[in-house]
Write a protein that holds these residues in place. Sequence first.
Motif, PDB file in Angstrom:
ATOM      1  N   CYS A  71       0.761  -1.144   0.122  1.00  0.00           N
ATOM      2  CA  CYS A  71      -0.099   0.010  -0.053  1.00  0.00           C
ATOM      3  C   CYS A  71       0.804   1.215  -0.038  1.00  0.00           C
ATOM      4  O   CYS A  71       0.705   2.256  -0.539  1.00  0.00           O
ATOM      5  N   ILE A  72       2.017   1.151   0.667  1.00  0.00           N
ATOM      6  CA  ILE A  72       2.910   2.244   0.707  1.00  0.00           C
ATOM      7  C   ILE A  72       3.390   2.663  -0.826  1.00  0.00           C
ATOM      8  O   ILE A  72       3.512   3.789  -1.138  1.00  0.00           O
ATOM      9  N   SER A  73       3.721   1.484  -1.555  1.00  0.00           N
ATOM     10  CA  SER A  73       4.137   1.571  -2.822  1.00  0.00           C
ATOM     11  C   SER A  73       3.166   2.311  -3.893  1.00  0.00           C
ATOM     12  O   SER A  73       3.047   2.938  -4.924  1.00  0.00           O
ATOM     13  N   LEU A  74       1.647   1.926  -3.318  1.00  0.00           N
ATOM     14  CA  LEU A  74       0.733   2.489  -4.400  1.00  0.00           C
ATOM     15  C   LEU A  74       0.046   3.900  -4.072  1.00  0.00           C
ATOM     16  O   LEU A  74      -0.251   4.865  -4.727  1.00  0.00           O
ATOM     17  N   LEU A 121      -9.723   9.932  -5.592  1.00  0.00           N
ATOM     18  CA  LEU A 121      -8.450   9.987  -5.274  1.00  0.00           C
ATOM     19  C   LEU A 121      -8.054   8.563  -4.772  1.00  0.00           C
ATOM     20  O   LEU A 121      -6.955   8.132  -5.095  1.00  0.00           O
ATOM     21  N   ARG A 122      -9.002   8.097  -3.988  1.00  0.00           N
ATOM     22  CA  ARG A 122      -8.826   6.330  -3.453  1.00  0.00           C
ATOM     23  C   ARG A 122      -8.744   5.654  -4.863  1.00  0.00           C
ATOM     24  O   ARG A 122      -8.014   4.555  -4.612  1.00  0.00           O
ATOM     25  N   SER A 123      -9.526   5.879  -5.644  1.00  0.00           N
ATOM     26  CA  SER A 123      -9.441   4.933  -6.888  1.00  0.00           C
ATOM     27  C   SER A 123      -8.220   5.034  -7.481  1.00  0.00           C
ATOM     28  O   SER A 123      -7.364   3.962  -8.107  1.00  0.00           O
ATOM     29  N   PHE A 124      -7.489   6.178  -7.502  1.00  0.00           N
ATOM     30  CA  PHE A 124      -5.834   6.324  -8.133  1.00  0.00           C
ATOM     31  C   PHE A 124      -5.032   5.752  -7.222  1.00  0.00           C
ATOM     32  O   PHE A 124      -4.240   5.012  -7.705  1.00  0.00           O
ATOM     33  N   ASP A 125      -5.390   5.826  -5.936  1.00  0.00           N
ATOM     34  CA  ASP A 125      -4.432   5.178  -5.020  1.00  0.00           C
ATOM     35  C   ASP A 125      -4.574   3.605  -5.222  1.00  0.00           C
ATOM     36  O   ASP A 125      -3.603   2.961  -5.122  1.00  0.00           O
ATOM     37  N   ALA A 126      -5.733   2.939  -5.545  1.00  0.00           N
ATOM     38  CA  ALA A 126      -5.880   1.457  -5.809  1.00  0.00           C
ATOM     39  C   ALA A 126      -5.246   1.217  -7.012  1.00  0.00           C
ATOM     40  O   ALA A 126      -4.930   0.105  -7.085  1.00  0.00           O
ATOM     41  N   CYS A 127      -5.199   1.953  -8.019  1.00  0.00           N
ATOM     42  CA  CYS A 127      -4.757   1.278  -9.446  1.00  0.00           C
ATOM     43  C   CYS A 127      -3.224   1.187  -9.469  1.00  0.00           C
ATOM     44  O   CYS A 127      -2.330   1.656  -8.601  1.00  0.00           O
ATOM     45  N   ARG A 168       0.476  -6.964 -12.296  1.00  0.00           N
ATOM     46  CA  ARG A 168       0.552  -6.937 -10.834  1.00  0.00           C
ATOM     47  C   ARG A 168       1.765  -7.649 -10.291  1.00  0.00           C
ATOM     48  O   ARG A 168       2.406  -7.126  -9.488  1.00  0.00           O
ATOM     49  N   ASN A 169       2.262  -8.555 -11.099  1.00  0.00           N
ATOM     50  CA  ASN A 169       3.532  -9.268 -10.712  1.00  0.00           C
ATOM     51  C   ASN A 169       4.708  -8.532 -11.125  1.00  0.00           C
ATOM     52  O   ASN A 169       5.886  -8.650 -10.773  1.00  0.00           O
ATOM     53  N   ALA A 170       4.297  -7.866 -12.393  1.00  0.00           N
ATOM     54  CA  ALA A 170       5.753  -7.324 -13.054  1.00  0.00           C
ATOM     55  C   ALA A 170       6.169  -6.202 -12.396  1.00  0.00           C
ATOM     56  O   ALA A 170       7.105  -5.432 -12.624  1.00  0.00           O
ATOM     57  N   ASP A 171       4.968  -5.298 -11.622  1.00  0.00           N
ATOM     58  CA  ASP A 171       5.376  -4.166 -11.094  1.00  0.00           C
ATOM     59  C   ASP A 171       6.128  -4.487  -9.835  1.00  0.00           C
ATOM     60  O   ASP A 171       5.943  -4.961  -9.125  1.00  0.00           O
ATOM     61  N   ASN A 172       7.625  -3.704 -10.113  1.00  0.00           N
ATOM     62  CA  ASN A 172       8.175  -3.552  -8.877  1.00  0.00           C
ATOM     63  C   ASN A 172       7.716  -2.662  -8.062  1.00  0.00           C
ATOM     64  O   ASN A 172       7.116  -1.674  -8.387  1.00  0.00           O
ATOM     65  N   LYS A 173       7.620  -2.799  -6.526  1.00  0.00           N
ATOM     66  CA  LYS A 173       7.020  -2.031  -5.811  1.00  0.00           C
ATOM     67  C   LYS A 173       7.516  -0.492  -5.589  1.00  0.00           C
ATOM     68  O   LYS A 173       6.961   0.369  -5.542  1.00  0.00           O
ATOM     69  N   SER A 174       8.990  -0.292  -5.610  1.00  0.00           N
ATOM     70  CA  SER A 174       9.656   0.900  -5.470  1.00  0.00           C
ATOM     71  C   SER A 174       9.086   1.712  -6.925  1.00  0.00           C
ATOM     72  O   SER A 174       9.067   2.936  -6.993  1.00  0.00           O
ATOM     73  N   GLN A 176       6.626   1.322  -8.920  1.00  0.00           N
ATOM     74  CA  GLN A 176       5.197   1.740  -8.954  1.00  0.00           C
ATOM     75  C   GLN A 176       4.927   3.072  -8.532  1.00  0.00           C
ATOM     76  O   GLN A 176       4.280   3.880  -8.709  1.00  0.00           O
ATOM     77  N   ASN A 177       5.727   3.176  -7.098  1.00  0.00           N
ATOM     78  CA  ASN A 177       5.640   4.758  -6.635  1.00  0.00           C
ATOM     79  C   ASN A 177       6.175   5.676  -7.347  1.00  0.00           C
ATOM     80  O   ASN A 177       5.658   6.842  -7.459  1.00  0.00           O
ATOM     81  N   LYS A 178       7.243   5.454  -8.102  1.00  0.00           N
ATOM     82  CA  LYS A 178       8.093   6.594  -8.982  1.00  0.00           C
ATOM     83  C   LYS A 178       7.118   6.783 -10.260  1.00  0.00           C
ATOM     84  O   LYS A 178       6.794   7.998 -10.686  1.00  0.00           O
ATOM     85  N   ILE A 179       6.517   5.744 -10.734  1.00  0.00           N
ATOM     86  CA  ILE A 179       5.536   5.966 -11.897  1.00  0.00           C
ATOM     87  C   ILE A 179       4.553   6.703 -11.725  1.00  0.00           C
ATOM     88  O   ILE A 179       3.881   7.568 -12.468  1.00  0.00           O
ATOM     89  N   LYS A 180       3.832   6.570 -10.506  1.00  0.00           N
ATOM     90  CA  LYS A 180       2.812   7.261 -10.099  1.00  0.00           C
ATOM     91  C   LYS A 180       3.069   8.843  -9.920  1.00  0.00           C
ATOM     92  O   LYS A 180       2.338   9.651 -10.266  1.00  0.00           O
ATOM     93  N   ILE A 181       4.173   9.168  -9.088  1.00  0.00           N
ATOM     94  CA  ILE A 181       4.777  10.381  -9.180  1.00  0.00           C
ATOM     95  C   ILE A 181       4.737  11.110 -10.308  1.00  0.00           C
ATOM     96  O   ILE A 181       4.426  12.286 -10.627  1.00  0.00           O
ATOM     97  N   ASP A 182       5.510  10.455 -11.235  1.00  0.00           N
ATOM     98  CA  ASP A 182       5.964  10.976 -12.517  1.00  0.00           C
ATOM     99  C   ASP A 182       4.498  11.411 -13.194  1.00  0.00           C
ATOM    100  O   ASP A 182       4.292  12.279 -13.965  1.00  0.00           O
ATOM    101  N   PHE A 183       3.503  10.439 -13.156  1.00  0.00           N
ATOM    102  CA  PHE A 183       2.072  10.630 -13.833  1.00  0.00           C
ATOM    103  C   PHE A 183       1.600  11.805 -13.254  1.00  0.00           C
ATOM    104  O   PHE A 183       1.209  12.549 -13.916  1.00  0.00           O
TER     105      PHE A 183
END
Length: 332
Positions: A71-74, A121-127, A168-174, A176-183
């Motif tokens: 959840c921290i990564s998302l 916003l919660r929906s964005f967190d969950a994706c 879901r398996n392909a996404d590295n947790k760290s 995923q956080n960077k991808i969302k921040i960049d987005f």
Amino acid sequence: MMDVNSNLKLEYKDIRTILSKLTSRQLYILVYEMHLNNIDIVINDNLDYIINKIQALEWNTLQLNNYIEECISLVIEDRYIDWIEKDLRAAIWFDKYWSYHRYRMGIERFSLYTDFESDFLRSFDACRLLGKQETANKLMNDQRKLILAKLIFRDVLPEKPPEPKSSRNADNKSRQNKIKIDFIISAKSRYFLESASKKDLKWLDSKNEQQIDWAINYLEALNLLLKPHLFIASNSRECYDQVCASIDAFSILRNNLKRNNEIITLDQKGFIDRMKNSWYQVKSRSKASKKSLDKQLLDKTYQKKLLKLCDSYGVDSSTYLKGLIDDELKKL
């Protein structure tokens, strides 16, 4: 993370110590992740309820920490999303922008609440969002599926393409956080670049319900009104934000119009000028209609008397006559 033997079942106080470090958004997605893994749980962020549920599951530290890391990564930090969390106009625009980039989602969007402002916003967190290479692979795979479908229709069966790995398996947790921040940073830059200026929207009055209702209908008739899932405006200010957000998103929405629609040849400034002129025409016709009605009801002598009374009370003829009629009705 808490320094507790990972094999020991967690006690209530240990669970509280761990969960108290999470934000409300992180706590909510922690519960949602449990739900996705078929754990019978009500999706909310009530701390006592969650602690009791985890204790009943007899989790150890390792099990709980695995969920927390996910959840921290998302859930990216508040500082990245405060511009949409505190501004309804920006939130409505972002909802459309995000939908426009739906092809970047590894897991489809979810609706977690029953109202827009809580849900978007919660929906964005969950994706999960895909990186550039993953997005390219997904688009390529979609094209392969389309070609395959056409070949099957022709009774030609090619070699089956390889199945894509689970995002879901392909996404590295760290990652995923960077991808969302960049987005979100990219979205913010585009919003401030494309949002209409105060000067261009000065003619719109958020307190003028008649004008805002007209603007809503005008945009909707052109298929240019943003209508986010679960969004229901409760006052004219929220309708005003909806109108402004729709104008902000003009470059995105314009792409959905039919190619023979003359609006697609306009830029945002040109569209605002067109919309403003349409409003002034409506306003002008309304004034002309009132004047025409006054002339039909009264001859020139009484028109002058009415004008004198209106000047004396500081109101227009329509307001004065309505007040006069209401006063006479009260006497009946």
